[in-house]
Design an enzyme around this catalytic site. Structure first.
Site, PDB file in Angstrom:
ATOM      1  N   ASP A 402       0.874  -1.167   0.000  1.00 23.19           N
ATOM      2  CA  ASP A 402       0.000   0.000   0.000  1.00 23.19           C
ATOM      3  C   ASP A 402       0.913   1.220   0.000  1.00 23.19           C
ATOM      4  O   ASP A 402       2.132   1.089  -0.052  1.00 23.19           O
ATOM      5  CB  ASP A 402      -0.994  -0.045   1.158  1.00 23.19           C
ATOM      6  CG  ASP A 402      -0.388   0.394   2.470  1.00 23.19           C
ATOM      7  OD1 ASP A 402       0.851   0.306   2.606  1.00 23.19           O
ATOM      8  OD2 ASP A 402      -1.132   0.811   3.358  1.00 23.19           O
ATOM      9  N   ASN A 771      22.245 -45.088  -3.925  1.00 26.62           N
ATOM     10  CA  ASN A 771      22.449 -46.258  -3.062  1.00 26.62           C
ATOM     11  C   ASN A 771      21.362 -47.295  -3.242  1.00 26.62           C
ATOM     12  O   ASN A 771      21.626 -48.492  -3.315  1.00 26.62           O
ATOM     13  CB  ASN A 771      22.461 -45.839  -1.585  1.00 26.62           C
ATOM     14  CG  ASN A 771      23.756 -45.146  -1.249  1.00 26.62           C
ATOM     15  OD1 ASN A 771      24.706 -45.220  -2.034  1.00 26.62           O
ATOM     16  ND2 ASN A 771      23.796 -44.480  -0.121  1.00 26.62           N
ATOM     17  N   ASP A 800      23.460 -38.732   8.240  1.00 27.24           N
ATOM     18  CA  ASP A 800      22.558 -37.766   8.880  1.00 27.24           C
ATOM     19  C   ASP A 800      23.325 -36.766   9.724  1.00 27.24           C
ATOM     20  O   ASP A 800      23.056 -35.571   9.703  1.00 27.24           O
ATOM     21  CB  ASP A 800      21.542 -38.489   9.781  1.00 27.24           C
ATOM     22  CG  ASP A 800      20.435 -39.128   8.960  1.00 27.24           C
ATOM     23  OD1 ASP A 800      20.372 -38.846   7.749  1.00 27.24           O
ATOM     24  OD2 ASP A 800      19.660 -39.909   9.533  1.00 27.24           O
TER      25      ASP A 800
END
Ligand SMILES: Nc1ncnc2c1ncn2[C@@H]1O[C@H](COP(=O)(O)OP(=O)(O)OP(=O)(O)O)[C@@H](O)[C@H]1O
Length: 960
Positions: A402, A771, A800
């Protein structure tokens, strides 16, 4: 909550009323039955106003500070218990509900069922580690924004007296208190954009309309007004329809009011009806919610539409989950058909599925976004209230904004006052001021409207100038702003008229109206309307020129519009002013809707540009974000402001043109144009929605209540710190500092986060896919399992742990230049290509191994497993290094965690098969000759990876 001793209406035992304040002051009251919260709610709904105030031990002037303090201690803070931030255990449990985690746990259960305990244990470890990391990430992000959130926390405008005795005559000055400190009996004031902070009984209201969508689902605002004796009135069965009650969870759309609080905290209807659900960011297929800090307020937004984050991450997540579920079945089937093995292969099949899972995805996403938000809060004072909004900021390619209060300062000043022909006319300012004065007086908003204040200040200043000139001599021109002895009929101050009724400015009708009477005479009512030029002209039938009223025909209207356009072209905001007279016996409230008005002229106001707006717009253009200005002002005003800010306005699109288009046409038009004028709140929302439907990730920056629909319609809502409460509540991102340039920092943080997540997904999934393909092939060709389940899972655990380093990666500078979303198709293309390459490397190793670890024609299974384990970890380390950023990682300090993670993987890969743990995992040491051969395979792999990556980057850059 049980209320203090008071009587209940209708109980027939109304004894002497000692209010709560008296007892707090130490005067013991007679012992009576306690009034419970439900009884109080019933009384608020049905009893006369005075009775409600008496029950609450309050009055029109509110409580004393001492009473409020005592009640706060006794009844607690105005918060809903279920909305406090959840504790670590709750968070932990919540993160375990993530779909990836659920699938992993499911696989763990299957493993336990077939007594594959190692597999089950490793899966549990994976789940616990991933949940702990997520909880920590969320918690740290919340801590970082907590202090800033205090700065933008909601307050309520309350009337409280210092002490019971005084001030007896004057009304206590209203002051702001944190909404958490509201107590039953407090008298508060409401204005446009305020959140309804508790359950309220209205004492006064002016043009008050309230959104109740969070409570009823209805999106249209509902008119509210006080009713003195409400019993049996309309809507008696449906509390939300009762006109004299407002409920926590609502917000003020327009108008103003004064009300007494009758229920707070857990006693509010909102708390009672709402199933408390704590926030928290979820990554996966469910809706992500906001992690909320400290005591939170009602969430007013209707259920948000799917955002860019939802489309990307959730889409990818579902695809992966399908793969995970299909993989074990596939492995079992292939094994049964080719090798004739049965359910004995199940642990291996489960391990392969786990190997495919990017179980760290929720952790990486949460931690990356949380870290980005934390840095933004700390370094640039930007609060990201909904973590996924950071991704959406990075993906944003269109920002709608705005004008007033964002690009300009919203500190307007009167610049001119002219008649419909554009000639200076002081009468226009006089009548505009009269309208402003009486709308502010009668509507009594907690915060005066900026334009009304500006009109009054302009009027006062012009009057002072006139008075000064008059003092200088009789020849000074008189312009009518002050009363002079020879012009006694013109009052010198709007207050000298009698104000009878007023409706404050409403962003939908875009007018305000006051009904007054000339002082000292029982003459006709005068209706004074001011507002947006078109909306006022639509209500005009006559025009006043040279002191004479004449009909407003098409030519007259066109001439008036031209005058207005000329002023607007100079960048002025315009108020059209019109009058009407009504017979003395007309109901003033009915006169508020008057039409057939007489246009008397325009007041032009100038609003300075925000200091940092021009620079911010330039930077956004550099970042590839198209800016669109959506304003309620005239085209000329908007175009001039844009030009002054260095933004080429092009052809300005008006609301009338928008109305004639369907959504698809609007999407095309909106993409091609920059400025949209005369927009109502609904137009703003439609433009934002059309841009999103056309495929743009759309942000909206706004500060007013009229921006609310657009904030709900966009992908990411942004507001400045001094936005109205309801806008701050609805926005995803709050800019605490005055600097609009902070948007750029937020965008950069978003793109960085998205780059990190995309990098993680590319690398992890291509390794995982490689894999799985290799294991499936090997499974077909070998008479034994190519890897034992425990080996697959240990390898997974190592990978991980290394992946946690991705959070610290700094994506290449190119990532920050253009909007960046996670495009599932793009990602899948990458994964397929690099996954296949990875599988080829694995299979090459497999061949080498089969040849090298043979003893008497038999493959040494344990050595084979060790060889493949080592190769897998080394290729993964290599992939992390080469694909993570795609360029000279070694020289960049920021990537040190990546280097450490890769090195760690490589060391474990080489050393673990040589340690005493190896036999327990089913591995044996390898022949020394294997290592140089493996180094050769890895060198070939790296040699292939680098050019393929370059080629991919080039193609991607070409596609834009
Ligand atoms: N207090 C007021 N009284 C009467 N008319 C007003 C008042 N405030 C605004 N207007 C009129 O309504 C028009 C639109 O104002 P509004 O505040 O709805 O626009 P906006 O969309 O918020 O503007 P922006 O987008 O630039 O912030 C203004 O140009 C003005 O003519």
């Amino acid at each position: 909550m049980a209320w203090a001793p008071e009587t209940v209406p209708g109980s027939g035992t109304a004894g002497p009323s000692a209010d709560l304040g008296d007892r707090v002051g130490g005067v013991p009251g007679p012992r009576r039955r306690e009034v419970t919260a439900p009884e109080l709610a019933r009384a608020a709904a049905d009893a006369p106003t005075l009775e409600v105030l008496r029950l609450l031990g309050s009055g029109p002037r509110g409580l004393t500070e001492a009473q409020a303090d005592a009640r706060l201690v006794r009844y607690g803070e105005n918060t809903v218990a279920g909305r406090r931030p959840p504790g670590p255990l709750r968070r932990f449990a919540r993160s375990a509900r993530d779909p990836f985690t659920a699938v992993l746990l499911g696989l763990g259960l299957v493993s336990a069922a077939v007594t594959a305990w190692t597999t089950a244990c490793v899966i549990v470890v994976l789940v616990v580690v991933s949940c702990v990391l997520r909880v920590t990430g969320e918690h740290r992000a919340e801590r970082a924004t907590a202090a800033l959130r205090e700065l933008v926390a909601g307050t309520a405008t309350v009337r409280r007296r210092e002490h019971p005795g005084g001030p007896a005559r004057a009304d206590p000055a209203p002051r702001e208190v944190p909404v958490e400190q509201l107590v039953p009996g407090d008298v508060i004031r409401l204005g446009p954009g305020d959140l309804v902070p508790a359950d309220l009984r209205l004492l006064r209201a002016s043009g008050l309309t309230v959104y109740q969508s969070a409570l009823t689902g209805a999106s249209a605002p509902v008119a509210k007004h006080p009713v003195d004796v409400p019993r049996g009135g309309p809507g008696a069965d449906e509390p939300f329809e009762r006109p004299h009650l407002c409920f926590q969870g609502g917000s003020v759309a327009a108008g103003s009011g004064t009300a007494v609080v009758y229920a707070t905290g857990a006693d509010t209807r909102f708390a009672g009806t709402r199933v408390p659900r704590a926030g928290g960011t979820r990554v996966g297929v469910t809706r992500a919610r906001v992690p909320r800090v400290g005591v939170t307020r009602t969430r007013l937004a209707p259920p948000r539409r799917e955002t860019a984050f939802d489309r990307s991450v959730h889409g990818i997540s579902w695809t992966l989950i399908r793969f995970m579920l299909v993989t074990p079945a596939l492995v079992l089937l292939v094994d049964a058909v080719v090798r004739g093995r049965g359910l004995a292969t199940l642990p291996f099949a489960v391990a392969v599925a786990v190997g495919l899972t990017p179980e760290m995805l929720p952790v990486i996403v949460t931690t990356t976004l949380a870290r980005g938000s934390r840095l933004l809060a700390r370094e640039h004072e930007v609060i990201v209230k909904r973590l996924p909004a950071l991704h959406d900021l990075g993906a944003m390619d269109v920002l709608c904004t705005d004008k007033t209060g964002t690009l300009t300062r919203d500190r307007p000043m009167v610049d001119c006052h002219v008649d419909p022909a554009g000639r200076v006319d002081p009468d226009v300012l006089h009548w505009a001021a009269l309208n402003s004065w009486w709308t502010l007086q009668l509507a009594d908003p907690p915060v005066p409207d900026a334009l009304d204040e500006a009109v009054l200040t302009g009027y006062e200043e012009a009057g002072a100038r006139e008075a000064e000139a008059a003092e200088r001599g009789p020849d000074a021109p008189w312009t009518g702003l002050v009363a002079l002895p020879d012009h006694p009929t013109v009052p010198d101050h709007p207050a000298d008229h009698d104000g009878l009724a007023a409706s404050p400015f409403d962003p939908v009708r875009r007018t305000s109206c006051a009904v007054v009477r000339r002082p000292g005479r029982p003459g006709p009512l005068i209706v004074v309307v001011k507002g947006a030029v078109d909306d006022v002209l639509d209500r005009c039938a006559r025009v006043r020129l040279d002191g004479r009223d004449r009909p407003l025909d098409a030519a007259g209207r066109a001439a008036a519009e031209r005058s207005a356009a000329d002023l607007a072209a100079d960048g002025l905001r315009l108020l059209a002013v019109a009058l009407a007279e009504r017979p003395a016996d007309t109901d003033p409230e009915a006169a508020l809707d008057a039409s057939a008005l007489t246009l008397i002229g325009f007041v032009g106001l100038r609003d300075a540009l925000a200091d940092t707006a021009a620079d911010a717009l330039a930077v956004l253009a550099d970042r590839g974000v198209a800016v669109k200005v959506l304003t309620g002002d005239l085209p000329g005003t908007a175009a001039r402001v844009c030009r002054d800010l260095g933004l080429h306005p092009g052809e300005v699109v008006t609301a009338e043109r928008i109305d004639a288009l369907d959504d698809a046409e609007l999407g095309r038009l909106a993409a091609a144009h920059t400025v949209f004028a005369r927009c109502t709140p609904a137009h703003k929302a439609r433009i934002v929605g059309a841009l999103r439907a056309a495929g743009h990730t759309t942000g909206f920056l706004g500060d007013g209540v009229n921006d609310l629909p657009a904030l709900h319609a966009c992908d990411v809502g942004i507001c400045p710190r001094d936005a109205v409460d309801v806008t701050r509540e609805a926005a995803d991102v709050v800019l605490v500092s005055k600097d609009l340039g902070a948007i750029d920092e937020a965008i950069v943080a978003g793109r960085r986060g998205t780059g990190t997540i995309a990098g993680y997904l590319r690398i992890t999934l291509s390794c995982n896919l490689g894999n799985v393909i290799a294991m499936l092939m090997a499974g077909l060709l070998l008479p034994f399992l190519p890897m034992l389940p425990a080996q697959v899972l240990v390898q997974n655990l190592c990978f991980d742990a290394a992946q946690a380093a991705f959070v610290f990666d700094r994506p290449a500078a190119a990532t920050l230049r253009r909007p960046g979303a996670l495009h599932p198709r793009d990602l899948l293309r990458f994964i397929a290509g690099f996954g296949l390459l990875n599988a080829v490397a694995d299979l090459a190793t497999f061949t080498v191994l089969v040849l090298m670890v043979r003893h008497g024609g038999e493959v040494d299974q344990e050595a084979f497993h060790a060889g493949w384990f080592t190769e897998n970890l080394l290729t993964q380390a290599l992939v992390i290094l080469l694909l993570c950023t795609g360029r000279g990682v070694a020289v960049r300090r920021a990537s040190r965690p990546i280097l450490i993670a890769s090195a760690g993987l490589a060391v474990i890969g080489v050393l673990l098969p040589l340690t005493p743990v190896a036999p327990a995992l089913g591995m044996a040491s390898l022949p020394i000759g294997y290592y140089p051969v493996l180094a050769g395979v890895l060198a070939l792999y790296a040699g292939a990876l680098t050019p393929v990556r370059r080629c991919y980057d080039r193609r991607r850059a070409e596609r834009g």
